[in-house]
Design an enzyme around this catalytic site. Structure first.
Site, mmCIF file in Angstrom:
data_model
loop_
_atom_site.group_PDB
_atom_site.id
_atom_site.type_symbol
_atom_site.label_atom_id
_atom_site.label_comp_id
_atom_site.label_asym_id
_atom_site.label_seq_id
_atom_site.Cartn_x
_atom_site.Cartn_y
_atom_site.Cartn_z
ATOM 1 N N ARG A 1 5.074 12.460 -10.288
ATOM 2 C CA ARG A 1 4.636 11.617 -11.668
ATOM 3 C C ARG A 1 4.972 12.222 -12.767
ATOM 4 O O ARG A 1 5.224 11.646 -13.814
ATOM 5 C CB ARG A 1 3.253 11.412 -11.488
ATOM 6 C CG ARG A 1 2.666 10.682 -10.492
ATOM 7 C CD ARG A 1 1.553 10.011 -10.337
ATOM 8 N NE ARG A 1 1.001 9.499 -8.931
ATOM 9 C CZ ARG A 1 0.471 10.047 -8.226
ATOM 10 N NH1 ARG A 1 0.256 11.390 -8.266
ATOM 11 N NH2 ARG A 1 0.431 9.625 -6.814
ATOM 12 N N THR B 1 1.553 15.966 -6.355
ATOM 13 C CA THR B 1 2.513 14.812 -6.568
ATOM 14 C C THR B 1 2.079 14.555 -8.127
ATOM 15 O O THR B 1 2.966 13.564 -8.909
ATOM 16 C CB THR B 1 1.615 13.375 -6.059
ATOM 17 O OG1 THR B 1 0.427 13.503 -6.313
ATOM 18 C CG2 THR B 1 1.954 13.604 -4.337
ATOM 19 N N GLY C 1 -4.381 15.461 -0.781
ATOM 20 C CA GLY C 1 -4.959 15.816 0.634
ATOM 21 C C GLY C 1 -6.161 15.454 0.945
ATOM 22 O O GLY C 1 -6.650 15.932 2.161
ATOM 23 N N GLY C 2 -6.835 14.707 0.269
ATOM 24 C CA GLY C 2 -8.355 14.155 0.558
ATOM 25 C C GLY C 2 -8.300 13.468 1.823
ATOM 26 O O GLY C 2 -9.400 13.247 2.446
ATOM 27 N N GLU C 3 -7.214 12.964 2.523
ATOM 28 C CA GLU C 3 -7.274 12.533 3.924
ATOM 29 C C GLU C 3 -6.683 13.189 5.029
ATOM 30 O O GLU C 3 -6.479 13.086 6.230
ATOM 31 C CB GLU C 3 -6.179 11.260 3.846
ATOM 32 C CG GLU C 3 -6.881 9.936 3.095
ATOM 33 C CD GLU C 3 -6.891 9.992 1.666
ATOM 34 O OE1 GLU C 3 -6.349 10.526 0.934
ATOM 35 O OE2 GLU C 3 -8.120 9.802 1.242
ATOM 36 N N TRP D 1 -4.836 14.524 -8.089
ATOM 37 C CA TRP D 1 -3.638 14.164 -8.044
ATOM 38 C C TRP D 1 -3.255 13.320 -9.094
ATOM 39 O O TRP D 1 -2.166 12.461 -9.083
ATOM 40 C CB TRP D 1 -3.127 13.446 -6.635
ATOM 41 C CG TRP D 1 -4.247 12.504 -6.218
ATOM 42 C CD1 TRP D 1 -5.264 12.645 -5.509
ATOM 43 C CD2 TRP D 1 -4.071 10.781 -6.076
ATOM 44 N NE1 TRP D 1 -5.922 11.553 -5.196
ATOM 45 C CE2 TRP D 1 -5.176 10.556 -5.417
ATOM 46 C CE3 TRP D 1 -3.113 10.020 -6.685
ATOM 47 C CZ2 TRP D 1 -5.385 9.228 -5.477
ATOM 48 C CZ3 TRP D 1 -3.379 8.763 -6.530
ATOM 49 C CH2 TRP D 1 -4.353 8.537 -5.988
ATOM 50 N N ASP E 1 -13.711 5.644 -0.179
ATOM 51 C CA ASP E 1 -12.726 6.277 -0.642
ATOM 52 C C ASP E 1 -12.399 6.148 -1.982
ATOM 53 O O ASP E 1 -11.346 5.763 -2.510
ATOM 54 C CB ASP E 1 -11.460 5.711 0.087
ATOM 55 C CG ASP E 1 -10.111 6.583 -0.092
ATOM 56 O OD1 ASP E 1 -10.111 7.579 -0.560
ATOM 57 O OD2 ASP E 1 -8.964 5.891 0.194
ATOM 58 N N ASP F 1 -11.872 7.529 -4.773
ATOM 59 C CA ASP F 1 -11.806 8.751 -5.451
ATOM 60 C C ASP F 1 -11.373 8.455 -7.075
ATOM 61 O O ASP F 1 -10.736 7.143 -7.413
ATOM 62 C CB ASP F 1 -10.643 9.620 -4.899
ATOM 63 C CG ASP F 1 -9.279 8.907 -4.444
ATOM 64 O OD1 ASP F 1 -8.381 9.808 -4.217
ATOM 65 O OD2 ASP F 1 -9.436 7.682 -4.165
ATOM 66 N N ARG G 1 -12.392 3.701 -10.052
ATOM 67 C CA ARG G 1 -11.929 3.037 -8.948
ATOM 68 C C ARG G 1 -12.857 2.163 -8.462
ATOM 69 O O ARG G 1 -12.585 1.244 -7.478
ATOM 70 C CB ARG G 1 -11.312 3.960 -7.769
ATOM 71 C CG ARG G 1 -10.617 3.588 -6.436
ATOM 72 C CD ARG G 1 -9.813 4.686 -6.019
ATOM 73 N NE ARG G 1 -9.520 4.341 -4.698
ATOM 74 C CZ ARG G 1 -8.682 4.965 -3.828
ATOM 75 N NH1 ARG G 1 -7.881 5.917 -4.382
ATOM 76 N NH2 ARG G 1 -8.492 4.716 -2.430
#
Lengths: 174, 591
Positions: free
Chosen positions: B149, B193, B209-211, B261, B322, B324, B349
């Protein structure tokens, strides 16, 4: 030299030469077929890995995955036949995240006898890339040559997929 | 001291104002960063334009009267389209930084381009710094695309990051690397990122990397040494406040997510950074991690000098969606109910707009801004927690059927799990006191799968494996909207429905315009008061990046990176974009 013997000898030589030529031709044909089969499988791998990015959801070893690729099934453990896998690639799976890859699927009734309109919200997602029938054939041949029916993938499988220019397989090295 | 000639004396303020392009840019200082908008309106020095997270340009040459004459003046092709890991190409999500006629942009694989834009007619790439990523290694653990970004400036260096977790200090004049530091580790499923936030001499980032079962952190690098200054974990460890909100009894906080991120905002008044924190892991199996799971789905206020947490506010405890909340937290001083308040605000979100007291994290107000929201009945007016949050319950059962549970795995949630707003940043016009939210409208499905443990906790999940407790499932087409809201009340002043869900952020300008790109390649300007579309140009490929504005020689420009293709899930069944291709381009517009 006896003329008859000479004739027989010549015939025998000719026969041997013809036999050798025939075997050679068969070998050449067989080599060509093997090379073609290998080329198709390699082409299928490229589609699985990059063009259609099947591995995003199914993981590089086709063992299935979860998360941002959806709950994607293991193709190592699948009991589908090559024809059934080909149909799934072509038509996707309605009501799931498995995309269709035939550009004209659901414009007519070629897939499961239904159209886009009939499927409504169960319409499978658009693919990363559309595939023609040769490409679908290649990716199916790749899967059945490499993954389907195999146990857990190995370090060697990983290197075969990713190559040695990346750290990608190091965690499997132990 | 040498006396200046009258001509030079006249020229000096012009040079300082950037009316002429200096030959060599000055060092980037904390002082310049603090006054980025007020003293250097011609530049775009910080990720959000200012520390407060506004994405507002004070330039008004391009305005509602003349924007119809806006046209592309040049474009520059960038790279970064290579495949890697799970991805066929890199995307462009970056925010350009502009300093005195030089622009610094990144492509998805983290190459930095220094582009001389001072001519106004052409972008000359002066140097390119390629970090040389092992693309398969990093790309295999990027959850949602190959993204970068943007950069930050510090002294005479450009500070950049790469997906593989490294930070770089690069000579601003030449593009030569001065040092690099490994911060995040793809071996653990960590990637970076986000654009760094530089405060004084520290560069602050965190890992995605939350997944993938990471334990998130916020990390500061001392830019003088290239060494770590501090690291604060977003998921508290044993003995730290908040660790008791992980009630599984199996130390699952160790893989508890809380990724970082998107760049934090910074408040010079209170010397505090406000960092949004990502989802808890595993995403969609809340029964795996009973408890509120702090500080996942939260905002943390930290001291930038040492990373100490001043306070935290959690938006969605025991988040099963999810949701976040990594995205920006703008800083606004405003009168609320007749009282001057120091606010930090957030278009979450989870579909609500929040205003918090930024000195202590107290909830000031909140309101739904997304069209459809089904997972709760509202916010508690005192605490700001979801109205159906039960403090006695370890596993939250928000509105039934909106999140998967073991035994009842299928659910439909609105907004979709992508959120009412994902990472794509808002813009704030301080003159109009209006916040512009580019939102994602619609619903999607969740399918919970009981999460298995990591190998270090007796299970079978290995580092770098996906760790999400199920998956999402599209249940129809998403769409987007641009909403203008009053950040002191949360009231929607104007709204426009868009054909595509938003994945690019907004830009507000003093010309009373709001710029926004869409997935079909339409880059448009909207009237800041009415949100009527007043101009558009099709770049011919998806836009995933927010625009910026700058001026050179007194002439204002609008710049945006174009190049993305949405995942099939996002663009489900949308015939209009199914043949679209990606590219990697910088577009610059002027009158």
């Amino acid at each position: 030299m006896d003329v008859r013997f000479a004739l027989r000898f010549s015939l025998a030589l000719a026969l041997i030469a013809a036999t050798i030529a025939s075997v050679r031709a068969q070998n050449v044909q067989s080599d060509t077929q093997n090379a073609e089969a290998a080329r198709v499988i390699a082409h299928g791998k490229d589609i699985f890995k990059t063009k259609a990015t099947c591995q995003f959801c199914h993981k590089w070893d086709a063992s299935g995955d979860q998360g941002y690729g959806g709950n994607a099934l293991s193709l190592r453990a699948t009991r589908l036949t090559p024809a059934q896998v080909a149909e799934t690639v072509k038509c996707g799976r309605p009501g799931t995240g498995m995309p269709y890859h035939d550009q004209f699927a659901y414009t007519d009734k070629r897939c499961y006898g239904v159209t886009r309109e009939q499927l409504g919200k169960d319409m499978p997602p658009e693919p990363n890339a559309f595939l023609n029938s040769d490409e679908i054939d290649a990716v199916v041949k790749y899967l059945f040559a490499t993954d389907v029916g195999r146990g857990p993938s190995t370090y060697e499988d990983c290197v075969a997929f990713w190559g040695t220019e990346t750290r990608q397989c190091e965690p499997m090295k132990q | 001291m040498r006396k200046l000639s009258p001509a030079m004396a006249l020229m000096t303020p012009l040079l300082m104002a950037g009316a002429l392009t200096p030959v060599r840019a000055a060092d980037m200082t904390f002082e310049r960063a603090l006054n980025a908008i007020s003293k250097e309106p011609q530049n775009w020095l910080l990720y959000y334009g200012n520390y407060q997270g506004y994405r507002f340009s004070p330039l008004g040459e391009i305005n509602t009267d003349n924007v119809k004459n806006l046209k592309p003046v040049f474009a520059v092709a960038l790279g970064g389209l290579q495949s890697g890991g799970r991805y066929a190409f890199g995307n462009l999500e970056g925010t350009p930084i502009v300093e005195d006629g030089m622009m610094y942009v990144t492509d998805g694989w983290g190459s930095v381009y220094a582009i001389d834009v001072s001519s106004g007619t052409k972008g000359d790439i002066k140097w390119k710094f390629d970090p040389g990523i092992d693309r398969a290694w990093a790309g295999d653990v990027a959850c949602c695309g190959v993204n970068n970004r943007g950069v930050a400036l510090w002294k005479d260096r450009v500070i950049s990051i790469a997906l593989d977790g490294r930070m770089f200090a690069v000579n601003k004049a030449t593009g030569e690397k001065v040092w690099e530091r490994k911060i995040a580790d793809p071996a653990l499923g960590e990637t970076i990122t986000m654009a760094p936030l530089v405060v004084r001499d520290l560069a602050i980032v965190g890992p995605a990397g939350g997944e993938f079962g990471i334990r998130g952190f916020i990390d500061a690098t001392d830019l003088n040494t290239g060494q770590q200054a501090w690291r604060t974990y977003t998921i508290p460890g044993t003995g730290e406040p908040g660790n008791d909100t992980w009630k599984d009894g199996a130390d699952r906080w160790k893989h508890g997510g809380g990724s970082v991120w998107e760049t934090a905002t910074y408040d010079p008044q209170t010397d505090t950074i406000y960092q949004g924190i990502g989802n808890a892991g595993a995403d969609w199996d809340p029964q795996y991690r009973p408890g509120d799971n702090k500080w996942a789905a939260s905002v943390l206020a930290l001291n930038p000098a040492d990373g100490k947490i001043k306070w935290g506010f959690q938006y969605t405890p025991n988040d099963p969606f999810d949701f976040d909340e990594i995205s920006e937290h703008p800083i606004i001083d405003a009168k609320v109910n007749g009282k001057e308040r120091k606010l930090v605000v957030h278009a979450a979100r989870n579909g609500f707009f929040y205003a918090l007291d930024r000195t202590n994290g107290a909830f000031v107000g909140g309101k739904q801004y997304v069209d459809k929201l089904n997972w709760t009945t509202g916010l508690d007016p005192e605490t700001g927690l979801p109205a159906n949050y039960d403090p006695k319950s370890g596993v939250q059962v928000y509105s039934p059927g909106t999140h998967g549970m073991r035994g009842e795995p299928l659910a439909t949630v609105c907004p979709s799990h992508f959120g009412a707003k994902n990472w794509e940043p808002t813009a704030y016009n301080p003159t109009l006191n209006t916040l512009y939210i580019p939102s994602i409208e619609g619903c999607d499905g969740i399918e919970t799968v009981a999460q298995k443990d990591f190998v270090d906790q007796g299970g079978t999940v290995k580092p770098r494996d996906r760790f999400s407790g199920g998956a999402f499932k599209m249940t129809g087409r998403l769409y987007g909207s641009l909403k203008a809201i009053d950040p002191t009340t949360g009231d929607v002043k104007a709204a426009v429905r868009l054909d595509f869900p938003n994945y690019a952020g907004a830009l507000a300008t003093a010309g009373n315009l709001v710029f926004l790109g869409q997935a079909d390649g339409i880059f448009a300007a909207y009237d800041a008061k009415t949100l009527n579309k007043v101009w558009s140009f099709s770049v011919g490929t998806g836009i995933n990046a927010p625009a910026i504005s700058y001026s050179v020689n007194g002439k204002q420009y609008i710049a945006v990176l174009a190049g993305s293709r949405q995942s099939p899930f996002v663009m489900q069944s949308d015939p209009s974009v199914k043949y679209s291709s990606t590219t990697s381009m910088l577009f610059v517009f002027g009158l």
